[in-house]
Scaffold this motif. Structure first.
Motif, short mmCIF file in Angstrom:
data_model
loop_
_atom_site.label_atom_id
_atom_site.label_comp_id
_atom_site.label_asym_id
_atom_site.label_seq_id
_atom_site.Cartn_x
_atom_site.Cartn_y
_atom_site.Cartn_z
N LYS A 1 7.10 -0.63 14.27
CA LYS A 1 7.68 -0.33 12.96
C LYS A 1 7.12 -1.28 11.90
CE LYS A 1 10.48 2.29 12.23
NZ LYS A 1 10.23 3.71 11.81
N PHE A 2 7.04 -0.76 10.68
CA PHE A 2 6.61 -1.56 9.53
C PHE A 2 7.86 -2.28 9.02
CE2 PHE A 2 5.53 -2.24 5.05
CZ PHE A 2 4.23 -2.70 5.14
N GLU A 3 8.13 -3.46 9.57
CA GLU A 3 9.34 -4.18 9.18
C GLU A 3 9.12 -5.68 9.21
OE1 GLU A 3 12.06 -2.46 11.94
OE2 GLU A 3 11.40 -3.71 13.62
N LEU A 4 10.05 -6.41 8.59
CA LEU A 4 9.93 -7.87 8.49
C LEU A 4 9.92 -8.50 9.88
CD1 LEU A 4 12.34 -8.70 5.51
CD2 LEU A 4 9.93 -8.14 5.44
N GLY A 5 9.13 -9.56 10.02
CA GLY A 5 9.07 -10.29 11.30
C GLY A 5 7.95 -9.86 12.20
N ASN A 6 7.27 -8.73 11.87
CA ASN A 6 6.16 -8.27 12.71
C ASN A 6 4.83 -8.85 12.25
OD1 ASN A 6 7.68 -6.81 14.51
ND2 ASN A 6 7.37 -4.84 13.51
N MET A 7 3.88 -8.93 13.19
CA MET A 7 2.56 -9.48 12.86
C MET A 7 1.69 -8.42 12.20
SD MET A 7 -0.17 -11.33 15.40
CE MET A 7 0.50 -12.96 15.47
N CYS A 8 1.00 -8.82 11.14
CA CYS A 8 0.17 -7.87 10.37
C CYS A 8 -1.20 -8.46 10.10
CB CYS A 8 0.82 -7.56 9.02
SG CYS A 8 2.53 -7.03 9.14
N MET A 9 -2.17 -7.55 9.88
CA MET A 9 -3.48 -7.96 9.40
C MET A 9 -3.72 -7.29 8.05
SD MET A 9 -7.29 -7.53 11.08
CE MET A 9 -7.46 -9.01 12.04
N THR B 1 7.12 -11.61 5.88
CA THR B 1 8.35 -12.37 5.59
C THR B 1 9.17 -11.77 4.45
OG1 THR B 1 7.09 -13.84 4.14
CG2 THR B 1 7.42 -14.56 6.42
N LYS B 2 8.52 -11.00 3.57
CA LYS B 2 9.24 -10.51 2.40
C LYS B 2 8.59 -9.21 1.92
CE LYS B 2 10.74 -12.36 -2.08
NZ LYS B 2 10.46 -13.44 -3.04
N ARG B 3 9.42 -8.33 1.37
CA ARG B 3 8.92 -7.04 0.87
C ARG B 3 9.54 -6.77 -0.49
NH1 ARG B 3 9.46 -1.51 4.46
NH2 ARG B 3 8.37 -0.09 3.06
N GLU B 4 8.71 -6.73 -1.53
CA GLU B 4 9.20 -6.49 -2.89
C GLU B 4 8.86 -5.08 -3.32
OE1 GLU B 4 7.57 -9.31 -5.60
OE2 GLU B 4 8.24 -11.04 -4.43
N LYS B 5 9.86 -4.36 -3.82
CA LYS B 5 9.61 -2.99 -4.29
C LYS B 5 9.52 -3.01 -5.81
CE LYS B 5 11.38 -0.36 -0.42
NZ LYS B 5 12.03 0.88 -0.01
N HIS B 6 8.45 -2.40 -6.32
CA HIS B 6 8.25 -2.31 -7.77
C HIS B 6 8.12 -0.84 -8.16
CE1 HIS B 6 7.49 -6.67 -8.15
NE2 HIS B 6 6.90 -6.54 -6.96
N LYS B 7 9.11 -0.34 -8.87
CA LYS B 7 9.07 1.08 -9.25
C LYS B 7 7.95 1.31 -10.24
CE LYS B 7 13.75 2.64 -8.32
NZ LYS B 7 14.98 3.22 -8.89
N GLY B 8 7.15 2.35 -9.97
CA GLY B 8 6.06 2.68 -10.87
C GLY B 8 4.85 1.77 -10.71
#
Length: 265
Positions: A174-182, A196-203
């Motif tokens: 799953k694409f979620e916090l705490g998982n390893m990414c490249m 560690t963090k996911r910011e949503k920016h509308k538009g």
């Protein structure tokens, strides 16, 4: 006026991560249309000649491929400009070798040597999730695959582990916090870290913050993030550097340390 698609690529206009020398000729191999974008792929000519050093010229590359010795994702490819891309598995049975195309910490493609077991699967990022004709659910992956009747829990941006032989997903992350990414694009291309963090920016673009193994944090767009493992455990082996980008001073110190060891020996 010229008509039709362009069939040539000047060497100076080729992607810099191919690392072609400026004076080695006028032209570069233009990638054929295929599963990966022109500027996000590595043609087989560049891979076999410039990276693996199995050939000295483009003609030698063609001779190797025409003997049907090279497989990409389990299929024999004879096109010298076939676009191999991120996470593709290249097998050369005659030498009993397998490589996975991944990014190094500086964002350049490296053919990372892998075992026979690891060569049996690859990771694919889910780009689209839709219903097709007659209401058949399907997902589309980053390498141009369409998979019908996927697990209902698989959503866009998740990563699936695809069995190359059957073409079916074995498991998913799953694409979620705490998982390893490249990171697969932008200024931080090739870096590996924990989300560690996911910011949503509308538009605008959603921003993801990651933390690498040394504790450094960096941010990138959500479209550039590719999940490669659960928590701290990657599902694929990583190349030299393990996705940690060093500063110029750290690199310099590492070189001096290596030179000192050689002189002491």
């Amino acid at each position: 006026m010229p008509r039709g698609p362009k069939k040539h690529l000047k060497r100076l206009n080729a992607p810099s991560h191919w690392m072609l020398d400026k004076l080695g000729g006028v032209f570069a191999p233009k990638p054929s249309p295929g599963p990966h974008k022109q500027r996000e792929c590595l043609p087989l000519t560049v891979l076999l000649r410039n990276r693996l050093k199995y050939a000295l010229t483009g003609r030698e590359v063609k001779a190797i491929l025409m003997q049907r010795l090279v497989k990409v994702d389990g299929k024999i490819r004879t096109d010298p400009t076939y676009p191999a891309g991120f996470m593709d598995v290249i097998e050369i049975e005659k030498t009993n070798e397998a490589f996975r195309l991944v990014y190094d910490p500086k964002g350049r493609f490296v053919p990372h040597r892998i075992t026979k077991e690891e060569a049996s699967y690859k990771l694919c990022k889910v780009k689209r999730q839709q219903f097709g004709k007659a209401g058949v659910p399907y997902i589309a992956t980053h390498d141009g695959r369409t998979i019908r009747y996927p697990d209902p829990d698989i959503k866009v941006n998740d990563t699936i582990m695809l069995d190359i032989e059957t073409g079916k997903p074995k498991e998913f992350i799953k694409f979620e916090l705490g998982n390893m990414c490249m990171v697969t694009g932008g200024a931080n291309n090739g870096r590996v870290g924990i989300m560690t963090k996911r910011e949503k920016h509308k538009g605008a673009f959603d921003i993801i913050e990651l933390k690498d193994a040394t504790g450094n944090t960096f941010v990138t767009r959500q479209t550039n993030v590719f999940v490669i493992g659960h928590k701290n455990t990657p599902l694929v082996s990583l190349p030299k550097g393990k996705g940690v980008r060093l500063t110029i001073l750290e690199e310099q110190a590492k070189i001096y340390k290596g030179e000192k060891k050689v002189l002491d020996a």
